[in-house]
Design an enzyme around this catalytic site. Structure first.
Site, PDB file in Angstrom:
ATOM      1  N   LYS A  90      14.112  18.652  -9.164  1.00  0.00           N
ATOM      2  CA  LYS A  90      13.962  19.197  -7.804  1.00  0.00           C
ATOM      3  C   LYS A  90      15.169  20.021  -7.356  1.00  0.00           C
ATOM      4  O   LYS A  90      15.025  20.950  -6.573  1.00  0.00           O
ATOM      5  CB  LYS A  90      13.695  18.070  -6.804  1.00  0.00           C
ATOM      6  CG  LYS A  90      12.284  17.512  -6.912  1.00  0.00           C
ATOM      7  CD  LYS A  90      11.968  16.629  -5.726  1.00  0.00           C
ATOM      8  CE  LYS A  90      10.511  16.196  -5.740  1.00  0.00           C
ATOM      9  NZ  LYS A  90      10.271  15.105  -6.739  1.00  0.00           N
ATOM     10  N   GLU A 112      10.399  18.701   4.535  1.00  0.00           N
ATOM     11  CA  GLU A 112       9.646  17.467   4.723  1.00  0.00           C
ATOM     12  C   GLU A 112       9.845  16.633   3.471  1.00  0.00           C
ATOM     13  O   GLU A 112      10.137  17.155   2.402  1.00  0.00           O
ATOM     14  CB  GLU A 112       8.158  17.777   4.912  1.00  0.00           C
ATOM     15  CG  GLU A 112       7.372  17.930   3.606  1.00  0.00           C
ATOM     16  CD  GLU A 112       7.829  19.078   2.717  1.00  0.00           C
ATOM     17  OE1 GLU A 112       8.363  20.079   3.248  1.00  0.00           O
ATOM     18  OE2 GLU A 112       7.663  18.960   1.488  1.00  0.00           O
ATOM     19  N   SER A 371      11.028  14.866 -16.350  1.00  0.00           N
ATOM     20  CA  SER A 371      11.348  15.472 -15.050  1.00  0.00           C
ATOM     21  C   SER A 371      12.480  14.770 -14.307  1.00  0.00           C
ATOM     22  O   SER A 371      13.177  15.381 -13.515  1.00  0.00           O
ATOM     23  CB  SER A 371      10.097  15.512 -14.173  1.00  0.00           C
ATOM     24  OG  SER A 371       9.534  14.220 -14.032  1.00  0.00           O
TER      25      SER A 371
HETATM   26  C1  LIG Z   1       8.963  14.835  -7.228  1.00  0.00           C
HETATM   27  C2  LIG Z   1       8.915  14.475  -8.650  1.00  0.00           C
HETATM   28  C3  LIG Z   1       7.793  14.785  -9.464  1.00  0.00           C
HETATM   29  C4  LIG Z   1       6.533  15.398  -8.943  1.00  0.00           C
HETATM   30  O1  LIG Z   1       6.666  16.679  -8.384  1.00  0.00           O
HETATM   31  P1  LIG Z   1       6.170  17.994  -9.129  1.00  0.00           P
HETATM   32  O2  LIG Z   1       6.271  19.039  -8.065  1.00  0.00           O
HETATM   33  O3  LIG Z   1       4.764  17.775  -9.572  1.00  0.00           O
HETATM   34  O4  LIG Z   1       7.077  18.227 -10.259  1.00  0.00           O
HETATM   35  C5  LIG Z   1       7.849  14.471 -10.815  1.00  0.00           C
HETATM   36  N1  LIG Z   1       8.916  13.857 -11.357  1.00  0.00           N
HETATM   37  C6  LIG Z   1      10.001  13.534 -10.605  1.00  0.00           C
HETATM   38  C7  LIG Z   1      11.147  12.865 -11.272  1.00  0.00           C
HETATM   39  C8  LIG Z   1      10.040  13.837  -9.246  1.00  0.00           C
HETATM   40  O5  LIG Z   1      11.120  13.510  -8.519  1.00  0.00           O
END
Ligand SMILES: *Cc1c(COP(=O)(O)O)cnc(C)c1O
Length: 386
Positions: A90, A112, A371
């Site tokens: 993010k 938000e 992610s």
């Molecule tokens: C917020 C988040 C997601 C989901 O958000 P996407 O916009 O679909 O990427 C996935 N993995 C992590 C670690 C997150 O913090």
């Protein structure tokens, strides 16, 4: 070509901007500014600088040797967004948008947040760039995520609990949009995923595309060729679209998004308008967005980014679901075999990669987008396993 495909902000029939005229004016200006600065050499250099010196990019594409052996199939590589500052992808987007906000002369950043992860990334970037930071959060969510509220406050942000409606994410989005319309002259709305009206999905993809820009270069260096598949989890779809971006025009690479089986927007959604844009949405019998639930807070959203909706309908990408049990299993297996505790969201991608690996051969390659890291989820998993 389809008329709409050529129209800005559309991906096939999906995307667009369905908002009141006063908000449209603000979004059109944002769009113009984004396209103006996106390719500006100074802007690009500044973005590169902060991604390197602050976020810690580029992050590795790790060969998961023990996991590969355990699964007995294709080589598994992990793209390590979990190693970024603040522990997830993010921050890539938060830094990109805040640099744009600075160029546009904004003094206030609003955002938000549901579970609080996007709020924390935004508050982090605001602290570093000395911007006022207002985070709208459903009152119910502020109670459930008290520690993230404290994190944001530590970073200097003001967290505004929203009591309207059900006190959830949707109500926080409405408050943030109200604020933007009232204060657009000095305020920038920093959106956290590849969703919302144009230009947000295009802008968020632009800032997350660094993931596949790096992974493509890295896999070619390591293996001398492209992967056979890229797997990523999808909430709103920002880490997945970033992980896919540079492979979309490489038809030999399978692109696979993974959702929770309790929020399967892409596998079961229908075209509809939600939060100002058209995408595949899960609807209930009354035609309202369905209440979803996921053990991974970041995947708990009844819609999905417009480009994923298009990639699904056009057949370029595939989307699959996994169960909570498979996710918990993957969470533990990656921890044990590689010494990497993944975010519960990312564990969805790992869980599906395991199924996929059983259908592939040893000379093939899968890239799994990790992610985020799992520190934030350890206590929750402890409660669930106990
Ligand atoms: C917020 C988040 C997601 C989901 O958000 P996407 O916009 O679909 O990427 C996935 N993995 C992590 C670690 C997150 O913090």
């Amino acid at each position: 070509m389809d008329q709409q495909l050529q129209q800005e902000g559309y991906f096939g029939e999906f995307g667009g901007s369905f908002v009141p005229p006063e908000l449209q004016e603000v979004l059109s200006y944002l769009s113009e500014q984004f396209y103006k600065f996106r390719d500006d050499p100074e802007f690009k250099e500044e973005l590169r600088y902060y991604l390197s010196e602050y976020v810690g990019r580029e992050n590795p594409l790790t060969y998961a040797e023990r996991l590969t052996k355990a699964w007995g199939g294709p080589k598994i590589y992990l793209k390590r967004e979990d190693l970024n500052h603040t522990g997830a992808h993010k921050i890539n987007n938060a830094i990109g948008q805040i640099l744009l906000a600075k160029r546009m002369g904004a003094k206030r950043i609003i955002a938000e947040t549901g579970a609080g992860q996007h709020g924390v990334a935004t508050a982090t970037a605001c602290a570093m760039f000395n911007m006022e930071c207002i985070i709208y959060m459903g009152a119910e969510d502020t109670r459930r995520q008290a520690l993230n509220v404290f994190r944001m406050e530590l970073l200097g942000a003001t967290v505004v609990p929203v009591h309207k409606g059900q006190g959830r994410l949707k109500d926080a989005v409405d408050e943030a949009l109200d604020d933007l319309v009232r204060n657009y002259k000095n305020t920038f709305y920093l959106l956290g995923s590849a969703v919302g009206p144009h230009p947000f999905p295009t802008m968020v993809k632009h800032f997350q595309a660094i993931i596949s820009e790096e992974s493509k270069r890295q896999i070619v260096e390591k293996e001398g060729r492209l992967p056979d598949a890229v797997v990523a989890c999808t909430g709103g779809g920002s880490n997945a679209i970033g992980a896919f971006a540079h492979y979309i025009d490489e038809p030999s690479v399978r692109l696979i998004g993974v959702e929770p089986d309790q929020a399967p927007s892409l596998t079961q959604g229908v075209p509809s308008i939600i939060h100002g844009f058209k995408c595949l949405v899960l609807l209930d019998e009354e035609g309202q967005p369905k209440k979803t639930y996921s053990i991974a807070a970041g995947l708990d959203y009844p819609g999905i980014g417009p480009e994923h909706s298009h990639l699904k309908v056009s057949g370029r990408a595939e989307y699959a679901t996994v169960t909570n049990e498979e996710v918990l299993e993957a969470f533990q297996e990656l921890s044990r075999t590689e010494g990497i505790i993944p975010a519960l969201e990312s564990a969805h991608a790992v869980a599906y990669a395991k199924q996929l690996a059983s259908t592939m051969s040893e000379d093939q390659i899968i890239i799994v987008n990790l992610s985020g890291r799992g520190d934030k989820d350890v206590e929750q998993v402890y409660q669930m396993l106990k």
